[in-house]
Write an enzyme that holds these catalytic residues in place. Structure first.
Site, short mmCIF file in Angstrom:
data_model
loop_
_atom_site.label_atom_id
_atom_site.label_comp_id
_atom_site.label_asym_id
_atom_site.label_seq_id
_atom_site.Cartn_x
_atom_site.Cartn_y
_atom_site.Cartn_z
N GLU A 290 0.89 -1.08 -0.12
CA GLU A 290 -0.01 0.07 -0.05
C GLU A 290 1.02 1.04 -0.01
O GLU A 290 1.70 1.33 0.91
CB GLU A 290 -1.03 -0.03 1.20
N CYS A 324 -1.46 8.94 4.35
CA CYS A 324 -1.40 8.68 2.96
C CYS A 324 -2.94 9.15 2.08
O CYS A 324 -2.90 9.22 1.03
CB CYS A 324 -1.47 7.06 2.80
#
Ligand code: NAD
Length: 539
Positions: A290, A324
């Site tokens: 990720e 993020c």
């Protein structure tokens, strides 16, 4: 298989003034911040290994204050950790699901109970999170990962094939053959801990390489896992700066998987490293990563201006924009912009930047000098080539402080609209209300990432249009909300394109990557004649 407790999301403690959790957290912060530096060894086969090659771990908001000294694991220690993990792999793989599950359920209760204040304080001091940001990460999300992963793995075990009359078919959910290399980013303690523990719950062994800047909190999490009964060797802690650990782990024939969260560039380097070593491996390693994001908020002309402004400043500036999922590029129609801008600027001015032990702080410091310089560079770019509406300053005299910064650009393809900044800098492009369709295409095509995004609109038709047009622009898509704050079990998290493999941490999709099912067919009364009926003679 016996039932397991039904998971519920860990309630978020408010830490409001006058409450007992607030008093406990304040006392723990005082004690921890005045204690001498903690010594963090590598943990190999359950034993502390002190290499003497020390990595300082300091407080981002008081960068001269060293919280811990970590012993860096070099090539020899990483090799020993791999050997040690492989020694316990068979026994751990044979350990029943219920036993593994019990360890993580107990760890979740230890974390959310007796160790809550300690882990929160460590996360606040080590990663410069406010009480709320720490609470939703280090306690709630991590406890959720541990409880929900048990629940999802249990469901995967229930997923069994059909057994027609005369046979019995089963799926044997084996862990991978080898070890999983868990490599963590600095920004979320919950993610850092989930990276080794999700595969380990599935019966794998793991090498854990946290980011040096989050080691302080990670150490306390490891202590909880050990207290909860995790056997020695199942998770090997190898602190270090990355490339050394990477080189040794990626060249091992036993590498069975990489569970990574971090930047796109690092994940690409790891993927290339795996490709270079492909002929060495016993199995094809599973690569789960990720990675970065350039997350958007798209407002329609029907949006409610005040909630839009709130989504922009919360989504962009909480945890200093170092999520993020943080809102980083915003598209606002011209008709709404004056009201939205004035409100967002006024809100931002009220956000206090400083030491997170002071509970009136909204933004702490960014993680380290490298991040500070990178983000300050983007602030300079904003001053040079765009309009800075608020913020735009930085101060590294005490801590790595960056003022939350709102920027307006004329060019929708400006670098500030395309590149991941990973700091409190939000860039706005104001579009003509009539150009909604073109703006949808812009949002989709401006950045290589596809992690999170939000549409803010009171017009249902516009919501449907955006949902369709931006189907591949974000792995987590929000309607009338900021694009941050995914909750385990509610919004499985991850993105596509350059944002990663989208395996959705804390969901059964992710767990399935750490399992290698064996299909077993058992026939009760096997045939005794090789001939099929069609071979018989026609009359
Ligand atoms: P980073 O890529 O700099 O580092 C991540 C980890 O990789 C660190 O532990 C680092 O030491 C290690 N590393 C670096 N080179 C290595 C190598 N050659 N071999 C092995 N390990 C190596 O990322 P960061 O600055 O810690 O985190 C910020 C990034 O993480 C941002 O890009 C952010 O978007 C991303 N992130 C993504 C998600 C998500 O779910 N998509 C969540 C959190 C953070």
């Amino acid at each position: 298989m016996i039932p397991i407790p039904t998971p519920i999301n860990e309630p978020v403690d408010s830490h409001a003034p006058g409450t007992a959790p607030r008093a406990r957290l304040e006392a723990t912060l005082r004690a921890m911040s005045s204690a001498p530096p903690l010594e963090i060894p590598a943990i190999i086969d359950g034993k502390a290994v002190r290499t003497g090659k020390l990595l300082p771990v300091s407080m981002p908001h008081q960068h001269r204050r060293v919280l811990a000294q970590a012993h860096e694991a070099g090539e020899a220690e990483v090799s020993a950790a791999i050997d040690g993990a492989m020694k316990v792999a068979t026994e751990w793989a044979r350990t029943p699901f219920e036993t593994r599950a019990a360890i993580f359920l107990r760890a979740a209760d230890l974390l959310s109970g007796p160790h809550r204040a300690r882990v929160n304080a460590a996360c606040m001091l080590g990663q410069s999170k406010t009480p709320h940001q720490s609470e939703i990460d280090a306690v709630c999300e991590l406890a959720d990962f541990w409880r929900f992963n048990v629940h999802f793995l249990r469901k995967l075990h229930d997923e069994q094939p059909l057994s027609p009359a005369g046979q019995w078919n089963r799926s044997d959910l084996r862990p991978l053959e080898g070890f999983v290399f868990a490599i963590a980013p600095f920004n979320f303690l919950s993610i850092a801990a989930n990276l080794p523990t999700a595969p380990v719950l599935c019966g794998n062994v793991a090498l854990w390489k946290p980011s040096t800047t989050s080691l302080f909190g990670c150490w306390y999490v490891l202590e909880i896992l050990r207290e909860a009964g995790l056997p020695d060797g199942v998770i090997q802690l190898v602190p270090g700066e990355g490339p050394v650990q990477g080189r040794v782990a990626l060249s091992s024939p036993h590498l069975a998987g990489i569970h990574f969260t971090g930047s796109t560039g690092t994940f690409k380097a790891l993927w290339r490293g795996v490709a270079d070593n492909l002929d060495r491996y016993r199995s094809f390693p599973r690569l789960v990563g990720e990675t970065g994001g350039k997350d958007f908020i798209l407002a329609h002309a029907s949006a409610e201006p005040i909630s839009l402004a709130t989504a922009i400043v919360r989504g962009g500036f909480e945890y200093q924009g170092q999520k993020c999922s943080a809102a980083s590029r915003v598209y606002v129609p011209r008709s709404l912009w004056p009201e939205v801008r004035d409100r967002a600027v006024a809100d931002t001015k009220q956000m206090k930047v400083g030491d997170v032990s002071d509970f009136s702080t909204f933004c702490g410091a960014v993680i380290d000098q490298r991040a500070y310089q990178r983000i300050a560079g983007y602030q300079k770019l904003a001053h040079d080539s765009a309009k800075v509406l608020v913020g735009g300053t930085s101060d590294d005299s005490e801590g790595w402080f960056i003022a939350p910064t709102l920027v307006e650009v004329d060019d929708p393809k400006h670098r500030l609209m395309q590149e991941e900044i990973f700091g409190p800098v939000v860039t706005v492009y104001v579009y003509d209300d009539a150009r909604w369709d073109e703006t949808l295409a812009l949002v989709d095509q401006t950045s290589p990432y596809a992690l999170t995004g939000a549409v803010i609109s009171r017009d249902r038709h516009a919501v449907e249009q955006a949902t369709r047009a931006l189907r591949n622009s974000a792995g987590n898509f929000y309607v009338n909300d900021k694009p941050t704050g995914a909750v385990v079990g509610q919004q499985p998290f991850g993105g596509g394109r350059q944002s990663g493999t989208n395996d959705k941490a804390g969901a059964f999709y992710n767990l399935s990557r750490w399992l290698s099912p064996r299909s077993i067919k058992e026939t009760f009364v096997p045939p005794t004649d090789f001939r099929y009926p069609y071979l018989g003679e026609s009359k």
